[in-house]
Design a protein around this motif. Structure first.
Motif, short mmCIF file in Angstrom:
data_model
loop_
_atom_site.label_atom_id
_atom_site.label_comp_id
_atom_site.label_asym_id
_atom_site.label_seq_id
_atom_site.Cartn_x
_atom_site.Cartn_y
_atom_site.Cartn_z
N MET A 1 0.84 -1.21 0.00
CA MET A 1 0.00 0.00 0.00
C MET A 1 0.87 1.26 0.00
O MET A 1 0.55 2.25 -0.67
N PHE B 1 -8.44 0.72 2.66
CA PHE B 1 -8.32 -0.73 2.66
C PHE B 1 -8.86 -1.33 3.96
O PHE B 1 -9.39 -2.44 3.97
N ALA C 1 -9.98 -0.10 -3.99
CA ALA C 1 -9.42 -1.22 -3.23
C ALA C 1 -9.41 -2.50 -4.06
O ALA C 1 -8.46 -3.27 -4.03
N VAL D 1 -6.63 -7.54 0.65
CA VAL D 1 -6.99 -6.89 1.91
C VAL D 1 -7.81 -7.82 2.79
O VAL D 1 -8.59 -7.37 3.62
#
Length: 237
Positions: free
Chosen positions: A93, A153, A171, A178
């Motif tokens: 991320m 997320f 996302a 995730v």
């Protein structure tokens, strides 16, 4: 004689009634002062609460107008705050965040978010982009910090985003897994404890793997430097 005795009794009774009335007057005065004190104290508390709320509203307005900077936490540790994600997920991320932070200022603004969604194949309208930021914009500065980016997320993993949310689209298209790895969904306390221990062990294993990788890279650099020195010495002889 009888008349004198009766006069004394009447006088005594009158004195008692007068002293009782005075005592009641004192009690009433004390009660009145207490009530007045309570009213005054409540007024002070109300005024204080009103002033605090007014100050917060004024500060938020100043932030929105650019006249003030939002207060930020001195230290932000994503690994301790977002424990549901592994170190690898957070690093992925972070890599994505830096990739689209073209201004290198630690934020993704409206135009950078617009570019991100276009690159992901899900372009958004200007209003849609503003709504995306608004969903996680905790400090009302109109852009995404790394913490707020992680919140996207976090909310996606927890099922807190609507199906038509632009953030959920982001996302899903980010290719970052995730799925929650912590104790969520555990059937009972013992299973939850087992999952927590497993998660902690995995976290430690990831740290060790990163340390081993750094050692391996350092060894490779040493070998390259040694080979370069040998080659250099061969040419200088």
């Amino acid at each position: 004689m009888a008349s004198e005795e009766l006069a004394l009794k009447l006088q005594r009774r009158l004195q008692l009634e007068e002293s009782g009335a005075a005592a009641e007057g004192e009690v009433d005065a004390v009660k009145g002062a207490a009530v007045a004190g309570d009213v005054e104290e409540r007024s002070c508390l109300t005024a204080s609460a009103g002033a605090e709320l007014s100050a917060k509203l004024c500060r938020r307005q100043d932030i929105n107008e650019g006249a003030a900077q939002p207060r930020r936490a001195a230290v932000f540790n994503p690994y301790t705050e977002f424990k549901e994600f592994s170190r690898r997920q957070i690093k992925d991320m972070e890599h994505m965040f830096r990739l689209y932070d073209s201004g290198r200022d630690g934020y993704i603004d409206l135009m950078e978010l617009k570019l991100m969604m276009e690159k992901l194949g899900a372009p958004q309208t200007h209003l849609g982009l503003k709504n995306m930021i608004k969903e996680v914009d905790e400090d009302f500065d109109g852009k995404l910090s790394f913490r707020e980016f992680l919140l996207i997320f976090h909310k996606a993993a927890a099922g807190e985003l609507e199906e038509d949310s632009g953030l959920l689209t982001l996302a899903k298209l980010s290719e970052i897994d995730v799925s929650i790895e912590g104790v969520k969904g555990a059937k009972n306390f013992f299973e939850a404890k087992a999952q927590a221990l497993s998660s902690a062990s995995k976290f430690e294993a990831e740290i060790k793997a990163e340390q081993d990788e750094r050692k391996r890279e350092e060894e490779e650099r040493k070998h390259r430097r040694a080979a370069f020195r040998e080659l250099k010495s061969a040419f200088t002889q």
